[in-house]
Design a protein around this motif. Structure first.
Motif, PDB file in Angstrom:
ATOM      1  N   PHE A 196       0.837  -1.203   0.000  1.00  0.00           N
ATOM      2  CA  PHE A 196       0.000   0.000   0.000  1.00  0.00           C
ATOM      3  C   PHE A 196       0.872   1.253   0.000  1.00  0.00           C
ATOM      4  O   PHE A 196       0.643   2.186  -0.779  1.00  0.00           O
ATOM      5  N   GLU A 197       1.858   1.286   0.878  1.00  0.00           N
ATOM      6  CA  GLU A 197       2.689   2.490   1.002  1.00  0.00           C
ATOM      7  C   GLU A 197       3.529   2.728  -0.249  1.00  0.00           C
ATOM      8  O   GLU A 197       3.814   3.871  -0.606  1.00  0.00           O
ATOM      9  N   ALA A 198       3.890   1.656  -0.945  1.00  0.00           N
ATOM     10  CA  ALA A 198       4.627   1.824  -2.199  1.00  0.00           C
ATOM     11  C   ALA A 198       3.720   2.387  -3.293  1.00  0.00           C
ATOM     12  O   ALA A 198       4.150   3.203  -4.113  1.00  0.00           O
ATOM     13  N   ALA A 199       2.449   1.967  -3.285  1.00  0.00           N
ATOM     14  CA  ALA A 199       1.500   2.436  -4.299  1.00  0.00           C
ATOM     15  C   ALA A 199       1.014   3.853  -4.027  1.00  0.00           C
ATOM     16  O   ALA A 199       0.718   4.614  -4.956  1.00  0.00           O
ATOM     17  N   PHE A 200       0.949   4.212  -2.725  1.00  0.00           N
ATOM     18  CA  PHE A 200       0.415   5.522  -2.350  1.00  0.00           C
ATOM     19  C   PHE A 200       1.375   6.229  -1.392  1.00  0.00           C
ATOM     20  O   PHE A 200       1.079   6.396  -0.203  1.00  0.00           O
ATOM     21  N   PRO A 201       2.541   6.612  -1.887  1.00  0.00           N
ATOM     22  CA  PRO A 201       3.521   7.274  -1.009  1.00  0.00           C
ATOM     23  C   PRO A 201       2.941   8.554  -0.422  1.00  0.00           C
ATOM     24  O   PRO A 201       2.258   9.327  -1.099  1.00  0.00           O
ATOM     25  N   GLY A 202       3.184   8.727   0.862  1.00  0.00           N
ATOM     26  CA  GLY A 202       2.702   9.925   1.541  1.00  0.00           C
ATOM     27  C   GLY A 202       1.322   9.795   2.129  1.00  0.00           C
ATOM     28  O   GLY A 202       0.875  10.686   2.875  1.00  0.00           O
ATOM     29  N   VAL A 203       0.609   8.708   1.836  1.00  0.00           N
ATOM     30  CA  VAL A 203      -0.713   8.481   2.425  1.00  0.00           C
ATOM     31  C   VAL A 203      -0.523   7.624   3.680  1.00  0.00           C
ATOM     32  O   VAL A 203      -0.112   6.464   3.590  1.00  0.00           O
ATOM     33  N   ASP A 204      -0.798   8.214   4.830  1.00  0.00           N
ATOM     34  CA  ASP A 204      -0.511   7.519   6.081  1.00  0.00           C
ATOM     35  C   ASP A 204      -1.554   6.448   6.388  1.00  0.00           C
ATOM     36  O   ASP A 204      -2.678   6.483   5.920  1.00  0.00           O
ATOM     37  N   VAL A 205      -1.116   5.503   7.203  1.00  0.00           N
ATOM     38  CA  VAL A 205      -1.957   4.408   7.689  1.00  0.00           C
ATOM     39  C   VAL A 205      -2.113   4.571   9.187  1.00  0.00           C
ATOM     40  O   VAL A 205      -1.146   4.924   9.888  1.00  0.00           O
ATOM     41  N   GLN A 206      -3.315   4.323   9.706  1.00  0.00           N
ATOM     42  CA  GLN A 206      -3.571   4.500  11.136  1.00  0.00           C
ATOM     43  C   GLN A 206      -4.727   3.590  11.554  1.00  0.00           C
ATOM     44  O   GLN A 206      -5.378   2.980  10.705  1.00  0.00           O
TER      45      GLN A 206
END
Length: 312
Positions: A196-206
């Motif tokens: 997920f983080e590779a596909a959407f850099p800068g979009v945080d997970v929480q």
């Protein structure tokens, strides 16, 4: 498909188990009454101010792994209790019993404080979406652990699609194949945080609610309380706003920016909305346990088909 007699017998067993578990924990129970009965039987252990949620309709992955259900219920109690302790308007775990799921007679159940719900007409959806930003702001600080990544999708969709392959009366083979193709497309970003983080850099997970918090609120005389954290998980906040519509998204964005949070990411929103529709299709696998799902999910299945046709 279970018959109406089967469903009534299952509800009666759930009420009996909830009552026995409550009494074993020292609660005074004279008149247990069912408040709600769909995926779970919700029982008020009157006159005690305690409500028991007894899940009765379960996906294949949970039926085959009771430990998975217990772990998720512990996470639910932990997060709801943590939010309650910090003054958030959340239905609290019952303070009269330990914050632990109880297993009895084949049911794993959780105990909650009884709130007197009132009929408040149509909810203000935009306001609820705006308030969800406040919930997300609080959840960012939760570090109690025990949360998987987008578990509401990974836990339910793959096993359900396998079940649907063997239930042709619920979803035809061509639709099942299309649903599998959709999951193969979505899985790399919804089953792996790194993906997920590779596909959407800068979009945080929480930590997020996991199941439409704008829908799961109980109106009372003193305000609305979030409920049903059964699917609490790590994920992107967009998942909590999936399918709510542009007005709800705008209300959320305005509140989020005012709280110093980011606005919704349209790319992530598109992915989580596709996943939410696919999860609705996958829910058909539970129709033998809850026959009303065939009709209840028909609009969602049609919406899924329509969106696929638009993308084709």
């Amino acid at each position: 498909m279970l018959t109406s007699d089967d469903l009534a017998a299952r509800t009666a067993r759930a009420v009996t188990a909830a009552t026995a578990a409550g009494r074993d924990l020292g609660l005074h129970v004279d008149e247990p009454r069912v408040l709600y009965d769909v995926f779970s039987v919700i029982v008020h252990l009157a006159p005690s101010p305690v409500v028991v949620r007894v899940p009765t309709v379960l996906p294949a992955s949970v039926r085959s792994s009771p430990e998975r259900q217990t772990a998720q219920q512990r996470a639910e109690l932990s997060v709801a209790g943590w939010l309650t302790d910090r003054g958030l308007p959340v239905v609290p775990p019952s303070p009269l019993v330990p914050r632990e799921p109880v297993v009895l007679d084949g049911f794993s159940m959780t105990f909650w404080q009884y709130l007197d719900a009132v009929s408040d007409g149509e909810p203000d959806l935009a306001q609820r979406c705006a308030s969800t930003a406040g919930l997300h702001a609080a959840l960012r600080e939760y570090d109690g652990g025990g949360l998987g990544f987008f578990t509401q999708f990974e836990t339910y969709i793959p096993a359900a699609l396998t079940e649907l392959e063997h239930q042709p009366g619920l979803l035809d083979a061509a639709d099942v194949q299309r649903a599998r193709q959709d999951w193969e497309h979505l899985a790399p970003v919804l089953t792996s945080r790194a993906g997920f983080e590779a596909a959407f850099p800068g979009v945080d997970v929480q930590p997020i609610h996991g199941d439409a918090p704008f829908h799961n609120m109980i109106p009372t005389a003193t305000g609305e309380y979030w409920s049903d954290f059964e699917l609490v998980t790590l994920g992107a906040v967009e998942s909590d706003l999936a399918l709510v519509g542009p007005e709800g998204h705008a209300a959320y964005d305005a509140a989020a920016v005012g709280l110093g949070l980011r606005a919704l990411d349209e790319r992530v929103l598109a992915v989580t909305e596709s996943a939410a529709l696919l999860a609705s299709v996958a829910c058909l696998a539970m129709a033998p346990q809850l026959p009303m799902l065939v009709d209840a999910l028909a609009p969602a299945v049609q919406s899924w088909r329509s969106r696929r046709a638009e993308r084709a």
